[in-house]
Design a protein around this motif. Structure first.
Motif, short mmCIF file in Angstrom:
data_model
loop_
_atom_site.label_atom_id
_atom_site.label_comp_id
_atom_site.label_asym_id
_atom_site.label_seq_id
_atom_site.Cartn_x
_atom_site.Cartn_y
_atom_site.Cartn_z
N LEU A 1 -12.51 36.54 -5.63
CA LEU A 1 -11.52 35.92 -4.74
C LEU A 1 -11.98 34.52 -4.36
O LEU A 1 -13.16 34.19 -4.44
N PRO A 2 -11.03 33.67 -3.95
CA PRO A 2 -11.46 32.37 -3.39
C PRO A 2 -12.29 32.62 -2.13
O PRO A 2 -12.30 33.70 -1.58
N ARG A 3 -12.96 31.59 -1.69
CA ARG A 3 -13.73 31.69 -0.45
C ARG A 3 -12.76 31.81 0.73
O ARG A 3 -11.90 30.95 0.92
N LEU B 1 -18.21 38.44 4.26
CA LEU B 1 -17.60 37.10 4.23
C LEU B 1 -18.64 36.03 4.50
O LEU B 1 -18.49 34.88 4.08
#
Lengths: 537, 537
Positions: free
Chosen positions: B216-218, B240
């Motif tokens: 996934l993107p950040r 995260l």
């Protein structure tokens, strides 16, 4: 009679009168000594509160505590959700209730709650109500504390350290008087397994704490197909995703197949994943199996994986010289989950998490701190006048945290380790007796021939199905037997035992024993009762 | 006197004799009715346990409950960790202790614990001991339950639904009688904020549950620099990383600067991150500030971000018609953390998490289920004879879970919503009075001129430092005043108030009021006592 609200409109510390201790005209007065204050405190409200509390305690002791351990009483008085809502006035309202009404409500809450302390409650991995545990729990409540800093919870902080260190000794982690371990209390075994994944991940990739998983290779971990669901749940929560958990096959006894574990690790590596952890189970939830810890430890050594043991259920057996061999190899674990509220029968909730090499130093904090601390300056001030090493809260992911240690410490003090050992030996002996009865009784069939722990899984086959194993629809019919018997026992209130399917196996019963006051009579009763409820099916 | 271990070697349900109810020669007998069992139960052990429990209760009521609310008593009897370890024999041993020794230990535990119910304990975001809350807590312990399925916890399950729905109504989420929300109890506000991040993330990227964050993107989220540290801690735990949390500046009142929030979101987008959530705070931990919720809601709408409000501390103000304006805009939140054990003074621990559109349908489960469920077949069987929608455990990340609802429900029943409202109005009034006194008193200085909540932050400036604000080393000297006064009050045991630095501000005191039995006399006492302890510094 005035309502509680009228006579006590405010949330008050007990014993403080509702009427202002100071009259308005005196408000501007400055008081210079505490003694002077006493003149403003009146006694009637304190007496009224004390009377109510004592009446409530009498009710609880009679209707909940002692009644629930009386085998002539019911385990539960079943009501459907709709009917139960009609029985108890659960709605909250603008106005408060009188003390009389509150006592009636309290009585109804007790009446319609399941008596988990009843000898015939064998439905979950907890049961019974220990008198010393109960007193410890009530003391905890009376003190209404939260554990994060020594200054706010001095006794509970030291008590936690003492109990947790004693548990690490039992784990076999303190050789030559050296204790390099660290431990915490957690809100349940699932959270403890989450801590394990968190620590293992930090151990492999410390940058995760600040940078997260972004940009890292796909991580993977391994547990058996019979392991507790929390491993997958926590992998999801921790952002690894449940797919990162590879479920290793079990043998016919429900133990992790170590060969398949190694194959799975190899396959994961070959697919470009980065394995970082194995979570073995010591006492699986349904079958009660113990994974082969030494074999798994070897494999973890070989592949440099974090070796976690979920001994939430089976950990208590460590206290018994006779049964601790079941967990042989746990002394090599990197971390362990162990719930004293399960096999050791401490009251709900008492869960612990241990890291073998977790102590750390002033310069390099232990892994629980390293993984989780944020050093909030409003709580963990470093300019306190005492040694802040005992401000242990920052190791936790919780901030405020209920002290769960007192009940277990008080039980341990009361019985001694020897008493806890006798408890364990007794529940294992009862499980063995029950297994033996089931094995030779017509119409009963064991799921696993030699249960390792005190959960015993079995089918009851009613007369109508006996000898028809090879006929069409047999499995489907057998699958429906346990739910029907369970419904009947719930409606009768005579006992509570759970059932479940597993893999391709149809629904079977799981008896769980961790109440050491049960005797062979109870074991015989469970068999007779299931026969009584199911013989016409 | 026999030790507890000798006379009660096993962990027993209370009232069950330690001597086997069945003699060995009778073991092979089959019992067909429950009635027959009664003959094997003897009374002496029950009487002995009951006596011990009642003696313990007398001790707790006298030494913990009523003494702690007596302002002539000490808040604490300070001992250093080393000295405390000498005062209480905390070590567990092979042999158990006598009841007499256990009562002595209990008394020491109480004596050296901090009296959080004492009127002068204003150290944390909780205090006081509510009589109805205490009874509710003790009832919870006597029933020793766990909440996950209706069958095991029928009353607590319905009670949770009732209380949580009433809280959603107060949040303003049930318009036209429609309630689309869902809620859970959590082990603390930190965990509740973790649930918020978890739900928000699933809402944006449901594949996270199985596939994790890999690929996934950040992701990024936003909270203020004064928000509780749990937002960062949970972002770490959830994979995260704490860097994913962008800390938005606060204005001089400690409220999130909405302009800077929007700038931060833009900057995050520009750097290629994927913002998914804002966590606003309603009642910050130190200052007690309320973020501008309507502005933040607008920004969340604009950027399609999950709008969470951490009202762990300030949520209680919603119950007051006079003060609920502080949380105006919370009716637009996607999720809310709200701890009744804080401003509403329920006993520890009582934390809730609410999702505005969380109910779901048979076909599409609500977001708490969707995000967290694993559908373990051993616990959440679908072939039960009752409606399994009330088997709510799978929405949680915990498995076994202590019922935290009873204490709050019982308080609410006793006082009514009107009683809770009076409580809130009283603590706010006291905070306003205290602020006014501080404002005009020589040597005291407010950190924020107009505190919004019932935490009041201030410096005490001893005579030696007055008028020297512009001299060298003033700030360093002032920084050391609060820790020194705190040490003195701990050693005196007269009160407990916390202090902390914040940003570049030197250490200041934070008074927290959520005990509504306090009066202006207590407010005056706090000022006088700090002067007494600090005037020579």
């Amino acid at each position: 009679m005035p309502t509680a609200a009228e006579s006590s409109p405010l949330i008050q510390p007990i014993g403080v009168d509702e009427t202002p201790r100071l009259q308005p005209e005196a408000k501007s007065r400055r008081l210079t000594s505490l003694q002077e204050r006493a003149t403003f405190t009146t006694q009637p409200e304190k007496a009224r509160h004390e009377r109510f509390i004592r009446e409530s305690i009498d009710l609880l002791l009679k209707e909940a505590v002692f009644e629930c351990s009386n085998e002539n009483s019911k385990v539960l008085e079943w009501r459907s959700p709709n009917d139960l809502a009609k029985e108890i006035d659960l709605k909250v309202a603008a106005e408060g209730e009188t003390h009389d009404k509150l006592l009636q409500l309290l009585s109804k809450v007790v009446r319609f709650s399941v008596k988990t302390g009843h000898p015939h409650f064998v439905n979950q991995l907890f049961s019974s109500l220990d008198p010393y545990g109960l007193v410890g729990q009530w003391a905890t409540d009376a003190l209404n504390g939260s554990v994060y800093t020594y200054e706010v919870a001095p006794v509970f902080t030291l008590m936690e350290e003492e109990v947790l260190q004693s548990m690490r000794e039992i784990l076999g982690w303190c050789t030559d008087g050296k204790d390099e371990g660290d431990s915490i209390f957690c809100p349940g075994g699932s959270m403890a397994n989450g801590y394990a994944i968190s620590c293992a991940r930090y151990n492999a990739f410390p940058q995760v704490k600040t940078q997260g998983l972004h940009g890292l290779p796909r991580l993977s971990l391994f547990t058996s197909e019979d392991a507790h669901y929390s491993v997958c749940k926590m992998a999801s929560l921790l952002g690894l995703g449940s797919d990162s958990v590879h479920l290793v096959k079990c043998n016919s006894k429900g133990q992790m197949d170590a060969n398949h574990l190694e194959d799975s690790i190899q396959a994961s590596l070959n697919s470009g994943e980065m394995p970082f952890m194995v979570s073995a189970t010591a006492g699986t939830t349904v079958i009660g199996a113990f994974d082969p810890l030494p074999r798994i430890a070897d494999i973890c050594d070989k592949y440099k994986l974090w070796f976690h043991v979920d001994a939430a259920w089976g950990g208590g057996a460590l206290i018994s010289k006779k049964h601790r061999h079941l967990l042989s190899g746990i002394e090599r674990a990197d971390s362990v989950t162990w719930n004293p509220h399960k096999l050791l029968s401490a009251p709900q909730q008492c869960s612990t998490f241990h890291v073998r090499k977790g102590k750390g130093t002033k310069e390099a904090p232990g892994i629980l701190s390293a993984t989780h601390s944020t050093s909030a300056t409003y709580l963990f001030q470093k300019d306190k006048f005492y040694d802040t090493n005992l401000d242990t809260g920052d190791k936790h992911v919780q901030c405020g945290r209920r002290p769960d240690v007192m009940k277990f410490w008080f039980m341990w003090k009361a019985k001694g380790t020897n008493g806890l050992e006798k408890h364990i030996d007794t529940v294992f002996e009862n499980a063995a007796y029950f297994t033996e009865q089931i094995r030779k009784r017509e119409g009963f069939k064991l799921v696993v021939e030699e249960p390792e722990c005190t959960n015993v899984c079995f089918w009851y086959i009613p007369p109508s199905l006996r000898g028809k194993e090879d006929t069409d629809g047999y499995t489907e019919k057998l699958h429906k037997v346990a739910p029907k018997i369970k419904e009947r026992m719930m409606r009768n209130g005579t006992m509570m035992i759970t059932y479940q399917p597993q893999g391709t196996l149809p629904n079977f019963f799981r008896l769980v024993i961790q109440n050491s006051s049960l005797t062979h009579v109870d074991m015989d009763f469970f068999i007779t009762e299931i026969e009584r409820l199911g013989k016409d099916l």
